[in-house]
Motif scaffolding. Structure first.
Motif, PDB file in Angstrom:
ATOM      1  N   THR A 286       0.756  -1.472  -0.163  1.00 58.05           N
ATOM      2  CA  THR A 286       0.113   0.008  -0.014  1.00 58.05           C
ATOM      3  C   THR A 286       0.798   1.172   0.037  1.00 58.05           C
ATOM      4  OG1 THR A 286      -1.838  -1.053   0.961  1.00 58.05           O
ATOM      5  CG2 THR A 286      -1.659   1.318   1.502  1.00 58.05           C
ATOM      6  N   PRO A 287       2.023   1.392   0.877  1.00 56.72           N
ATOM      7  CA  PRO A 287       2.747   2.584   0.767  1.00 56.72           C
ATOM      8  C   PRO A 287       3.216   2.990  -0.332  1.00 56.72           C
ATOM      9  CG  PRO A 287       2.992   1.384   2.921  1.00 56.72           C
ATOM     10  CD  PRO A 287       2.244   0.585   1.968  1.00 56.72           C
ATOM     11  N   THR A 288       3.567   1.816  -1.308  1.00 56.95           N
ATOM     12  CA  THR A 288       4.425   1.923  -2.379  1.00 56.95           C
ATOM     13  C   THR A 288       3.676   2.403  -3.415  1.00 56.95           C
ATOM     14  OG1 THR A 288       6.080   0.128  -1.700  1.00 56.95           O
ATOM     15  CG2 THR A 288       5.967   0.932  -3.975  1.00 56.95           C
ATOM     16  N   THR A 289       2.380   1.621  -3.648  1.00 56.24           N
ATOM     17  CA  THR A 289       1.679   1.754  -4.845  1.00 56.24           C
ATOM     18  C   THR A 289       0.954   3.099  -4.702  1.00 56.24           C
ATOM     19  OG1 THR A 289      -0.116   0.351  -3.640  1.00 56.24           O
ATOM     20  CG2 THR A 289       1.262  -0.655  -5.128  1.00 56.24           C
ATOM     21  N   TYR A 290       0.572   3.560  -3.542  1.00 55.51           N
ATOM     22  CA  TYR A 290      -0.456   4.697  -3.483  1.00 55.51           C
ATOM     23  C   TYR A 290       0.359   5.977  -3.065  1.00 55.51           C
ATOM     24  CZ  TYR A 290      -4.828   2.280  -2.939  1.00 55.51           C
ATOM     25  OH  TYR A 290      -5.930   1.758  -3.087  1.00 55.51           O
ATOM     26  N   SER A 291       1.587   6.088  -2.579  1.00 56.52           N
ATOM     27  CA  SER A 291       2.189   7.161  -1.992  1.00 56.52           C
ATOM     28  C   SER A 291       3.447   7.434  -2.785  1.00 56.52           C
ATOM     29  CB  SER A 291       2.372   7.034  -0.624  1.00 56.52           C
ATOM     30  OG  SER A 291       1.185   6.647   0.074  1.00 56.52           O
ATOM     31  N   LEU A 292       4.370   6.422  -2.868  1.00 55.23           N
ATOM     32  CA  LEU A 292       5.715   6.585  -3.189  1.00 55.23           C
ATOM     33  C   LEU A 292       5.603   6.671  -4.764  1.00 55.23           C
ATOM     34  CD1 LEU A 292       7.681   3.974  -1.053  1.00 55.23           C
ATOM     35  CD2 LEU A 292       7.305   6.466  -0.414  1.00 55.23           C
ATOM     36  N   ARG A 293       4.900   6.348  -5.541  1.00 50.69           N
ATOM     37  CA  ARG A 293       4.543   6.706  -6.698  1.00 50.69           C
ATOM     38  C   ARG A 293       3.810   7.943  -6.873  1.00 50.69           C
ATOM     39  NH1 ARG A 293       1.477   2.003  -9.360  1.00 50.69           N
ATOM     40  NH2 ARG A 293       1.911   3.277 -11.307  1.00 50.69           N
ATOM     41  N   ASN A 294       3.550   8.651  -5.888  1.00 52.68           N
ATOM     42  CA  ASN A 294       2.758   9.784  -6.098  1.00 52.68           C
ATOM     43  C   ASN A 294       3.589  11.124  -5.944  1.00 52.68           C
ATOM     44  OD1 ASN A 294       1.001  12.282  -5.109  1.00 52.68           O
ATOM     45  ND2 ASN A 294      -0.707  10.723  -5.715  1.00 52.68           N
ATOM     46  N   LYS A 295       3.691  12.018  -6.831  1.00 53.59           N
ATOM     47  CA  LYS A 295       4.620  13.197  -6.842  1.00 53.59           C
ATOM     48  C   LYS A 295       4.209  14.055  -5.757  1.00 53.59           C
ATOM     49  CE  LYS A 295       5.897  13.045 -11.619  1.00 53.59           C
ATOM     50  NZ  LYS A 295       5.822  13.691 -12.980  1.00 53.59           N
ATOM     51  N   ASP A 296       2.742  14.455  -5.749  1.00 54.20           N
ATOM     52  CA  ASP A 296       2.611  15.310  -4.576  1.00 54.20           C
ATOM     53  C   ASP A 296       2.846  14.673  -3.098  1.00 54.20           C
ATOM     54  OD1 ASP A 296       1.368  16.983  -6.486  1.00 54.20           O
ATOM     55  OD2 ASP A 296      -0.637  15.901  -6.244  1.00 54.20           O
ATOM     56  N   PHE A 297       2.674  13.477  -2.922  1.00 53.28           N
ATOM     57  CA  PHE A 297       2.894  12.853  -1.669  1.00 53.28           C
ATOM     58  C   PHE A 297       4.555  12.870  -1.323  1.00 53.28           C
ATOM     59  CE2 PHE A 297       3.985   9.578   1.455  1.00 53.28           C
ATOM     60  CZ  PHE A 297       2.938   9.517   2.198  1.00 53.28           C
ATOM     61  N   ILE A 298       5.272  12.471  -2.427  1.00 56.30           N
ATOM     62  CA  ILE A 298       7.004  12.441  -2.305  1.00 56.30           C
ATOM     63  C   ILE A 298       7.374  14.184  -1.942  1.00 56.30           C
ATOM     64  CG2 ILE A 298       8.947  12.328  -3.448  1.00 56.30           C
ATOM     65  CD1 ILE A 298       7.560   9.912  -5.047  1.00 56.30           C
ATOM     66  N   GLU A 299       6.730  14.923  -2.413  1.00 58.97           N
ATOM     67  CA  GLU A 299       6.954  16.408  -2.323  1.00 58.97           C
ATOM     68  C   GLU A 299       6.574  16.874  -0.911  1.00 58.97           C
ATOM     69  OE1 GLU A 299       8.494  19.989  -2.706  1.00 58.97           O
ATOM     70  OE2 GLU A 299       8.653  18.332  -3.927  1.00 58.97           O
ATOM     71  N   SER A 300       5.589  16.481  -0.437  1.00 60.45           N
ATOM     72  CA  SER A 300       4.907  16.829   0.855  1.00 60.45           C
ATOM     73  C   SER A 300       5.928  16.078   1.966  1.00 60.45           C
ATOM     74  CB  SER A 300       3.673  16.223   1.073  1.00 60.45           C
ATOM     75  OG  SER A 300       2.824  16.952   0.314  1.00 60.45           O
ATOM     76  N   MET A 301       6.253  14.822   1.520  1.00 55.89           N
ATOM     77  CA  MET A 301       7.103  13.963   2.518  1.00 55.89           C
ATOM     78  C   MET A 301       8.655  14.693   2.747  1.00 55.89           C
ATOM     79  SD  MET A 301       7.981   9.905   2.594  1.00 55.89           S
ATOM     80  CE  MET A 301       8.426   9.975   0.762  1.00 55.89           C
ATOM     81  N   ARG A 302       9.040  15.097   1.656  1.00 62.06           N
ATOM     82  CA  ARG A 302      10.187  15.834   1.524  1.00 62.06           C
ATOM     83  C   ARG A 302      10.129  17.138   2.255  1.00 62.06           C
ATOM     84  NH1 ARG A 302      10.521  16.529  -3.766  1.00 62.06           N
ATOM     85  NH2 ARG A 302      11.740  14.464  -4.135  1.00 62.06           N
ATOM     86  N   LYS A 303       9.166  17.824   2.201  1.00 56.48           N
ATOM     87  CA  LYS A 303       9.212  19.319   2.899  1.00 56.48           C
ATOM     88  C   LYS A 303       8.794  19.043   4.345  1.00 56.48           C
ATOM     89  CE  LYS A 303       5.412  21.025   0.873  1.00 56.48           C
ATOM     90  NZ  LYS A 303       4.456  22.098   0.398  1.00 56.48           N
ATOM     91  N   LEU A 304       8.163  17.852   4.702  1.00 57.54           N
ATOM     92  CA  LEU A 304       8.067  17.553   6.156  1.00 57.54           C
ATOM     93  C   LEU A 304       9.245  17.246   6.983  1.00 57.54           C
ATOM     94  CD1 LEU A 304       5.538  17.333   8.219  1.00 57.54           C
ATOM     95  CD2 LEU A 304       5.449  15.048   7.738  1.00 57.54           C
TER      96      LEU A 304
END
Length: 310
Positions: A286-304
Motif C-alpha cells: 500500500t505505501p508503495t503503490t499509493y504514495s511513493l509513486r505519487n509526486k504530490d506525496f513525495i514532495e509533501s514528505m520531503r517538505k515535512l
C-alpha cells in the motif's frame, strides 16, 4: 457426545508452519521485518496526510484512513503469528480465536468498503470534476468512512457468535496461521452447510457488492479517460487509478479464493498462501503503490522531513 466434545475442547492448536521445523527462526525474522515495514510505511502515510496542508483533500483523507485500517488489520493476526513462531507454543483458546476472527472479519469488511469509497472518489473527480467539491465535501467523506467501519459490525459479530456456538469434534488442530473461518469449520460437528451458506452471503455482501461497485466506477472512469483530448491528462489519470486497482485486485482476488472454497475442497496449504497474500502483501505494498509513486506525496514528505529533520 457432541456436547461432551464441545465441553472438553477449550482451545485450538494453530499448526502454522509446523511442517517447516528448521525454518521457524528464519520465518520469524521475515515476518517481523514485514510487520515493522507495514507499521512504518502506513504510519508514515497517516502522519503526512494529517500534517501536510497540501494533502487535506478527500483522496488523501481516505488513504490515511485506509492505512490505519491496514495497521489494525495486520495487528490482529501478525503479532500472534510471530509469538507462535518465537515460543513454539501454538495453542489458542476458543474465546481468543473467536475474538481474533471477529475483529479480522470486521476489518476485512471495513477495508472492502473503504476501497469502494476510494473508487467513488476517483469516479467523481474524473467523471464529474465540476461537481467534485460539492459532492465530496468533508461531511460526505466522514460519513463514508464511518459507514465503512460500522456497516458490517452487527452481522459479523452475530455470525461469529453463531459459528462458535456449534460443537467441535475430534482433533483441535487448525492447519492455518490464524483463526480464519474455513479451518474451524472443518472441525465442526454435524452439518455445516448453513455456516457455509452464511459465508457465501458475507462474501456477496462485503466482497462481491463492493467489488462490483468498484468495477462499475472504473468502467465509467476508463470511458471518460479515453475521451480526454490531452495525452498528459490521460497518463496522469491512469497513474492515479492504477495504484488503487493493484490493491483492489490483490485484496479481492486472494480473499475470494480463500473464502469461496467448500468444506470438502478446503486445502490448508493453499489457504495459508492466499491468506498471507491478503494479510501481509496488500498492507505491505500500500505505501508503495499509493504514495511513493505519487509526486504530490513525495514532495509533501520531503517538505515535512526538511522541516523537522533538516
Amino acid at each position: 457426545m457432541a456436547d461432551k466434545n464441545l465441553t472438553l475442547m477449550e482451545e485450538f492448536i494453530l499448526l502454522g508452519f509446523s511442517e517447516l521445523p528448521y525454518f521457524q527462526g528464519f520465518l520469524f525474522v521475515i515476518f517481523l521485518v514485514i510487520y515493522v515495514s507495514i507499521l512504518l510505511g502506513n504510519g508514515l502515510i497517516i502522519v503526512i496526510t494529517n500534517m501536510e496542508p497540501a494533502l487535506q483533500i478527500p483522496m488523501y483523507y481516505f488513504l490515511g484512513n485506509f492505512s490505519f485500517v491496514e495497521i489494525c488489520y495486520t495487528s490482529v493476526t501478525l503479532p500472534r503469528m510471530l509469538m507462535n513462531l518465537w515460543r513454539q507454543k501454538r495453542n489458542i483458546s476458543l474465546l481468543s480465536c473467536a475474538v481474533q476472527l471477529c475483529f479480522f472479519l470486521i476489518l476485512t469488511s471495513t477495508e472492502s468498503f473503504l476501497l469502494t469509497g476510494m473508487a467513488y472518489d476517483r469516479y467523481v473527480a474524473i467523471c464529474k470534476p465540476l461537481s467534485y467539491p460539492l459532492i465530496m465535501n468533508h461531511k460526505m467523506c466522514v460519513q463514508m468512512v464511518i459507514g465503512s467501519w460500522v456497516i458490517g459490525i452487527p452481522v459479523l459479530i452475530g455470525q461469529t457468535y453463531q459459528f462458535f456456538s456449534v460443537p467441535f469434534c475430534g482433533s483441535n488442530k487448525l492447519n492455518h496461521v490464524f483463526c480464519d473461518m474455513p479451518p474451524p469449520m472443518k472441525l465442526a460437528c454435524g452439518d455445516t452447510s448453513g455456516d457455509e451458506y452464511f459465508i457465501y452471503i458475507d462474501c456477496f455482501l462485503f466482497g462481491m457488492i463492493p467489488f462490483l461497485l468498484i468495477l462499475f466506477s472504473y468502467i465509467r472512469i476508463l470511458s471518460t479517460i479515453l475521451k480526454l483530448p490531452s495525452t498528459t491528462g490521460r497518463s496522469k489519470a491512469f497513474s492515479t487509478c492504477s495504484s488503487h486497482l493493484i490493491v483492489v485486485c490483490l485484496f479481492h482476488g486472494s480473499g475470494s479464493i480463500a473464502y469461496l472454497q467448500s468444506k470438502s475442497s478446503y486445502s490448508g496449504t493453499t489457504d495459508k498462501i492466499f491468506s498471507l497474500l491478503y494479510i501481509i502483501v496488500t498492507p505491505m505494498v500500500t505505501p508503495t503503490t499509493y504514495s511513493l509513486r505519487n509526486k504530490d506525496f513525495i514532495e509533501s514528505m520531503r517538505k515535512l522531513f526538511s522541516k523537522y529533520i533538516g
